[in-house]
Design a protein around this motif. Structure first.
Motif, mmCIF file in Angstrom:
data_model
loop_
_atom_site.group_PDB
_atom_site.id
_atom_site.type_symbol
_atom_site.label_atom_id
_atom_site.label_comp_id
_atom_site.label_asym_id
_atom_site.label_seq_id
_atom_site.Cartn_x
_atom_site.Cartn_y
_atom_site.Cartn_z
ATOM 1 N N VAL A 180 0.885 -1.105 0.173
ATOM 2 C CA VAL A 180 0.133 0.122 0.053
ATOM 3 C C VAL A 180 0.627 1.271 0.041
ATOM 4 O O VAL A 180 1.645 1.455 1.059
ATOM 5 N N ASP A 181 0.864 1.884 -1.291
ATOM 6 C CA ASP A 181 1.685 3.181 -1.355
ATOM 7 C C ASP A 181 3.216 3.092 -1.112
ATOM 8 O O ASP A 181 3.831 3.591 -0.349
ATOM 9 N N GLY A 182 3.671 1.965 -1.467
ATOM 10 C CA GLY A 182 5.059 1.615 -1.378
ATOM 11 C C GLY A 182 5.517 0.862 0.032
ATOM 12 O O GLY A 182 6.515 0.431 0.074
ATOM 13 N N GLN A 183 4.521 0.557 0.867
ATOM 14 C CA GLN A 183 4.678 -0.154 2.164
ATOM 15 C C GLN A 183 4.193 -1.666 2.037
ATOM 16 O O GLN A 183 3.202 -1.663 1.909
ATOM 17 N N ALA A 184 5.073 -2.505 2.421
ATOM 18 C CA ALA A 184 4.992 -4.051 2.126
ATOM 19 C C ALA A 184 4.378 -4.453 3.509
ATOM 20 O O ALA A 184 4.617 -4.311 4.520
ATOM 21 N N ALA A 193 1.261 3.416 6.976
ATOM 22 C CA ALA A 193 1.688 4.669 8.027
ATOM 23 C C ALA A 193 2.865 5.270 7.047
ATOM 24 O O ALA A 193 3.904 4.866 6.873
ATOM 25 N N TYR A 194 2.290 6.553 6.827
ATOM 26 C CA TYR A 194 3.372 7.115 5.831
ATOM 27 C C TYR A 194 4.459 7.602 6.488
ATOM 28 O O TYR A 194 4.336 8.230 7.531
ATOM 29 N N GLY A 195 5.483 7.215 5.940
ATOM 30 C CA GLY A 195 6.855 7.772 6.418
ATOM 31 C C GLY A 195 7.468 6.576 7.660
ATOM 32 O O GLY A 195 8.779 6.955 7.944
ATOM 33 N N THR A 196 6.842 5.673 7.854
ATOM 34 C CA THR A 196 7.286 4.534 8.705
ATOM 35 C C THR A 196 8.240 3.622 8.042
ATOM 36 O O THR A 196 8.145 3.503 6.817
ATOM 37 N N GLY A 197 9.108 3.157 8.646
ATOM 38 C CA GLY A 197 10.325 2.213 8.251
ATOM 39 C C GLY A 197 9.288 0.859 7.884
ATOM 40 O O GLY A 197 8.344 0.666 8.257
ATOM 41 N N SER A 198 10.188 0.019 6.919
ATOM 42 C CA SER A 198 9.650 -1.193 6.472
ATOM 43 C C SER A 198 9.719 -2.346 7.697
ATOM 44 O O SER A 198 10.884 -2.484 8.321
ATOM 45 N N ARG A 199 8.723 -3.195 7.985
ATOM 46 C CA ARG A 199 8.960 -4.282 8.845
ATOM 47 C C ARG A 199 9.245 -5.710 7.797
ATOM 48 O O ARG A 199 9.356 -6.602 8.425
ATOM 49 N N VAL A 200 9.393 -5.408 6.528
ATOM 50 C CA VAL A 200 9.762 -6.393 5.673
ATOM 51 C C VAL A 200 11.134 -6.252 4.917
ATOM 52 O O VAL A 200 11.387 -5.233 4.275
ATOM 53 N N GLN A 201 12.171 -6.965 5.302
ATOM 54 C CA GLN A 201 13.405 -6.765 4.737
ATOM 55 C C GLN A 201 13.418 -7.199 3.482
ATOM 56 O O GLN A 201 12.877 -8.184 2.832
ATOM 57 N N GLU A 216 13.308 2.454 4.198
ATOM 58 C CA GLU A 216 12.297 2.272 3.234
ATOM 59 C C GLU A 216 12.806 1.524 2.036
ATOM 60 O O GLU A 216 14.066 1.396 1.747
ATOM 61 N N VAL A 217 11.916 0.999 1.102
ATOM 62 C CA VAL A 217 12.350 0.357 0.110
ATOM 63 C C VAL A 217 12.161 1.164 -1.107
ATOM 64 O O VAL A 217 10.909 1.656 -1.272
ATOM 65 N N ARG A 218 12.989 1.347 -1.972
ATOM 66 C CA ARG A 218 12.871 1.820 -3.207
ATOM 67 C C ARG A 218 12.623 0.618 -4.512
ATOM 68 O O ARG A 218 13.410 0.336 -4.774
ATOM 69 N N TRP A 219 11.375 0.423 -4.481
ATOM 70 C CA TRP A 219 11.026 -0.862 -5.624
ATOM 71 C C TRP A 219 11.716 -0.798 -6.774
ATOM 72 O O TRP A 219 11.975 -1.849 -7.457
ATOM 73 N N ASN A 220 11.650 0.507 -7.538
ATOM 74 C CA ASN A 220 12.230 0.483 -8.628
ATOM 75 C C ASN A 220 13.713 0.657 -8.824
ATOM 76 O O ASN A 220 14.199 0.720 -9.928
ATOM 77 N N GLY A 242 17.991 -9.795 10.841
ATOM 78 C CA GLY A 242 17.969 -8.300 11.609
ATOM 79 C C GLY A 242 16.836 -7.709 11.672
ATOM 80 O O GLY A 242 15.604 -8.243 11.412
ATOM 81 N N SER A 243 16.978 -6.355 11.837
ATOM 82 C CA SER A 243 15.863 -5.575 12.503
ATOM 83 C C SER A 243 14.694 -5.623 11.332
ATOM 84 O O SER A 243 13.638 -5.447 11.653
ATOM 85 N N GLY A 244 15.312 -5.330 10.211
ATOM 86 C CA GLY A 244 14.216 -5.110 9.087
ATOM 87 C C GLY A 244 13.168 -6.253 8.788
ATOM 88 O O GLY A 244 12.228 -5.935 7.904
ATOM 89 N N ALA A 245 13.578 -7.375 9.352
ATOM 90 C CA ALA A 245 12.922 -8.801 8.987
ATOM 91 C C ALA A 245 11.825 -9.033 9.716
ATOM 92 O O ALA A 245 11.491 -10.255 10.187
ATOM 93 N N MET A 246 11.230 -8.243 10.560
ATOM 94 C CA MET A 246 10.236 -8.486 11.796
ATOM 95 C C MET A 246 8.992 -9.172 11.139
ATOM 96 O O MET A 246 8.308 -9.984 11.691
ATOM 97 N N ASN A 247 8.617 -8.846 9.920
ATOM 98 C CA ASN A 247 7.136 -9.413 9.224
ATOM 99 C C ASN A 247 7.516 -10.337 8.090
ATOM 100 O O ASN A 247 6.902 -10.649 7.533
ATOM 101 N N GLY A 248 8.892 -10.366 7.989
ATOM 102 C CA GLY A 248 9.233 -11.203 6.692
ATOM 103 C C GLY A 248 10.479 -10.821 5.832
ATOM 104 O O GLY A 248 10.938 -9.667 6.000
ATOM 105 N N VAL A 249 10.634 -11.535 4.793
ATOM 106 C CA VAL A 249 12.038 -11.151 3.857
ATOM 107 C C VAL A 249 11.295 -11.323 2.315
ATOM 108 O O VAL A 249 10.654 -12.196 2.081
#
Length: 789
Positions: A180-184, A193-201, A216-220, A242-249
């Motif tokens: 959603v709007d770039g957030q996985a 949540a606009y501006g929050t870091g990614s929970r997916v590595q 955050e992830v720059r998908w392109n 590590g830290s970014g993989a709280m919700n998956g990879v």
């Protein structure tokens, strides 16, 4: 005199004879000792077996083939050149050559002491069942059916044949994944949540892609033109990543060069239809918004050197007013395997991109202004991205693998016609990893990681922020008789933001079991802890979007939690059509989750600030399938799944902390995908029911037909103040149902090397919104041309 003389002469001869006999005896004894020693050495010498292993389909060398001499119990694996050296005792042996996805080969040899013999093997692909090989779960190649966690695999045809412009559009096809709007989000583990870091590595060839400042992830920025497959882990994977993989990879694996040079070119031109409501159209009658993209990939070998280059150009006028997007990206990857250092592999990869785009935050109103930005909420951004990745690996003859990987990642933001730098982040990352697979089925993976980032932004009130990560990890995986796999993993990581008190270091653990119940039935269960340190942006951004403020919060605490799963993977086969059916139950527990909440500051006005909410719990079920083969002689590919999750807010509705009440609410919500639950019961910005399906088949030799179906249920809870902005409440009241969107594609093979395709997305031209205040794209038509030579 004469007799005496004779006696004297005789005595001299005897002395001489004695001396000669003594010398002869010494020489003979020495030669005898040397002979006996040499005989002993020759007798004790081992025989040497060497060779090269290749794929029978394309003569490509295969790295990591296991060679075992069964009578002696010794073994080895092929190195990065596909070669092996095995020393065995003299005598007869049966050598077994095995590799995942290939039929096992055996050779009987008669080993002679002190000699060397060469055995070259061509291994044949095994087609008894669908083979999915992954590396993300254990960081070495492994049959996906034997993983202890849920892993979905996206094959490259899903990216190439659907003209996915970036990684996000490809990953959206995975069951349980929403962007959603770039957030996985995976299985509801994250909301919008606009501006929050990614929970997916997000990784590319094991290298992290999260930015150093906003996480955050720059998908392109991901080089999807070189990808081989994408692997998605569902659930916490912090013990390895590590830290970014709280919700998956999400892990993108790119390929290497083939024996023959290969070049791929893809060019696409698309146009958006008019919206279903004519009043939404902000463009004139003759020039609808359009988009153009082109991808290039070239692979070639120069002796022991692999070279892969790729690039992408994208130009989109955007269906959102002032939402144009232009970008150019180029990347390369090289691998050198020197003959004199046959166990070493040296790699260097790089990627660079420039992009300028309009960022659309909130519509003007849900009526005629739904595709027009609210004044003050549109930002026009210019960015450059650059990475350089040196890597070294050593694969010894004893099966041990050492890897040193490093990265420099720079992100720069510009503004104004003079391209003034308004933000810049430098990220330095390094990793040492050791792997060893033992003959008795144990696999060991361990390593140490460090990263340092230095960030500046005009949104940080002129501060320069520095952050340091350090971590160590260990994972043990034991396989018993190819039926039972046990996994244990641990990690310890520390994060320090200079100028703040030290964040306490935190250990995390994971454990899992996979048991092969039947011929193609695998039962698994796992438990893993996860955590995420707040990004620099969440802690320090102080900005305004029109009258909406974003307040900093340096006192944010890290998120933590754990995930668990009980699942079964069942293989199936109908003639030449083979696949897997995967069914999983999952349960997630989180503490101190970071969400943006509305607040009023007496001096600065009203806005949003990142806050830690105390507790959250998510549970649900998922069923998915992937299949490939032929039905009635027609090639068919299938990738589909459905995910249900109940995301409970245990802070707003504390009664749900009791398991019986939580489970009662969960079952009451089943079968009601669009019902409005109590606003205090569920987490904000979640989609409780999602379904994905992609089917592709070739009814005739030169014709390919495919279709994608996507379902997302209604987003039931959002921030109350957000609901009252610019007619959002009114729009949500009239759009309470879930959205079902269909895409179609038709391709015709002009030759063995070229294909032309027509791709239609959102066929019914539905008007829908995944998150409040932003409409998704209307129907679009794309003409794509692909050439391979």
């Amino acid at each position: 005199m004469q007799t005496e003389e004779v006696i004297i002469l005789g005595g001299g001869n005897c002395a001489k004879l004695y001396r000669m006999q003594k010398k002869t005896l010494l020489i003979t004894s020495y030669l005898l000792l040397v002979f006996l020693s040499l005989s002993q050495v020759l007798y004790s010498q081992k025989a040497k077996i060497t060779g090269t292993i290749t794929d029978s389909r394309n003569n490509e060398t295969i790295i990591g083939v296991t060679i075992m001499a069964d009578s002696s119990g010794v073994g080895t694996v092929t190195d990065v050149l596909g070669k092996f050296i095995l020393e065995v005792e003299p005598g007869k042996h049966i050598l077994r050559f095995s590799y995942l996805g290939f039929t096992q080969e055996t050779r009987e040899i008669n080993a002679v002491a002190g000699t060397s013999q060469e055995i070259n093997i061509q291994m044949k692909s095994e087609q008894k069942e669908l083979k999915l090989v992954t590396v993300t779960g254990s960081q070495y190649e492994k049959d996906a059916a034997k993983e202890v966690v849920s892993i979905d695999v996206i094959k490259k045809y899903l990216v190439e044949n659907t003209n996915a412009p970036d990684l996000a559009k490809a990953v959206e096809k995975v069951p349980g994944v929403t962007i959603v709007d770039g957030q996985a989000s995976i299985r509801g583990g994250s909301g919008y949540a606009y501006g929050t870091g990614s929970r997916v590595q997000v990784l590319v060839d094991d290298m992290p892609m999260l930015t150093g400042d906003l996480s955050e992830v720059r998908w392109n920025f991901v080089p999807i033109e070189n990808m081989e497959q994408v692997e998605v882990i569902k659930g916490a994977a912090s013990s390895l990543y590590g830290s970014g993989a709280m919700n998956g990879v999400i892990h993108v694996r790119t390929g290497y060069a083939y024996d023959k040079p290969q070049t791929k070119i893809s060019i696409a031109q698309g146009v958006y239809s008019n919206p279903a409501r004519k009043e939404l159209r902000w463009w004139d009658n003759f020039f609808n918004p359009f988009f153009t993209n082109a991808f290039l990939s070239h692979r070639q070998k120069f002796g022991n050197i692999d070279l892969i280059i790729g690039g992408n150009l994208n130009w989109s006028s955007g269906y959102l007013k002032n939402g144009s997007d232009q970008q150019a990206r180029v990347n390369f990857k090289t691998r050198w395997r020197p003959k004199k250092l046959k166990y070493f592999s040296f790699e260097l990869a790089g990627n660079a991109m420039y992009q300028q785009f309009g960022r659309f935050f909130l519509w003007q109103d849900p009526d005629a202004g739904a595709l027009t930005p609210w004044e003050g909420t549109l930002s026009e951004d210019k960015y450059s991205y650059f990475t350089i990745d040196p890597r070294i690996s050593y694969s010894g003859p004893n099966g041990a693998i050492h890897k040193i990987r490093s990265r420099y990642y720079k992100v720069t933001r510009y503004s104004g016609s003079n391209n003034k730098t308004t933000a810049s982040t430098d990220l330095f990352w390094g990793d040492y990893q050791f792997q060893k697979q033992f003959d008795f089925g144990l696999s060991l993976t361990s390593g140490a990681i460090g990263s340092y980032s230095n960030s500046y932004s005009s949104l940080y009130e002129g501060m320069k922020l520095k952050q340091l990560f350090m971590a160590g990890y260990l994972q043990l995986e034991q396989e018993f008789k190819e039926k039972l796999t046990l996994l244990l993993g641990a990690r310890y990581e520390r994060n320090h933001v200079f100028g703040l008190p030290n964040d306490p270091g935190r250990p995390v653990f994971r454990a899992g079991i996979n048991y092969k119940v039947g011929k193609a039935t695998f039962l698994r269960t796992n438990w893993g802890q996860g955590y995420r340190f707040p990004s620099l942006g969440e802690r320090y951004i102080d900005a305004s979007l029109s009258s909406i403020k974003i307040f900093p919060n340096p006192s944010l605490k890290p998120e933590s939690g754990w995930t668990s799963e009980l699942a079964v993977k069942q293989g199936y086969k109908f003639g030449n059509f083979m696949g897997y059916l995967d069914m999983a139950l999952f349960w997630y527990e989180f503490k101190d989750m970071i969400e943006y909440v509305f607040l009023i500051d007496p001096e600065k006005g009203f806005g949003f600030q990142a806050k830690n909410i105390s507790r959250a719990r998510i549970a649900g079920a998922e069923i998915s399938t992937i299949a490939d083969g032929k039905i009635l002689g027609i090639p068919v590919r299938l990738f589909a799944g459905y995910t249900f999750n109940y995301p409970a807010d245990l802070e707003s509705d504390t009664a749900q902390r009791k398991a019986n009440i939580f489970i009662q609410n969960l079952f009451q919500s089943i079968g009601k995908p669009d019902s409005l639950l109590a606003t205090s019961s569920i987490l904000k910005y979640r989609l409780r029911n999602t379904a994905r399906a992609d089917l592709e088949f070739e009814p005739f030799k030169k014709i390919l037909i495919g279709g994608t179906c996507t379902y997302n249920s209604f987003m039931e809870r959002i921030d109350l103040i957000f609901d009252q902005l610019n007619g959002i409440s009114k729009y949500r009241e009239s759009h309470k149902k879930g959205i079902l969107v269909f895409d179609m594609r038709f391709a015709y093979k002009l030759s063995d090397r070229s294909t032309i395709s027509l791709i239609v997305k959102n066929i019914s031209n539905q008007e829908y919104s995944l998150r409040p205040g932003l409409l998704e794209a209307p129907r679009s038509f794309t003409l794509q041309y692909k050439l391979q030579f």
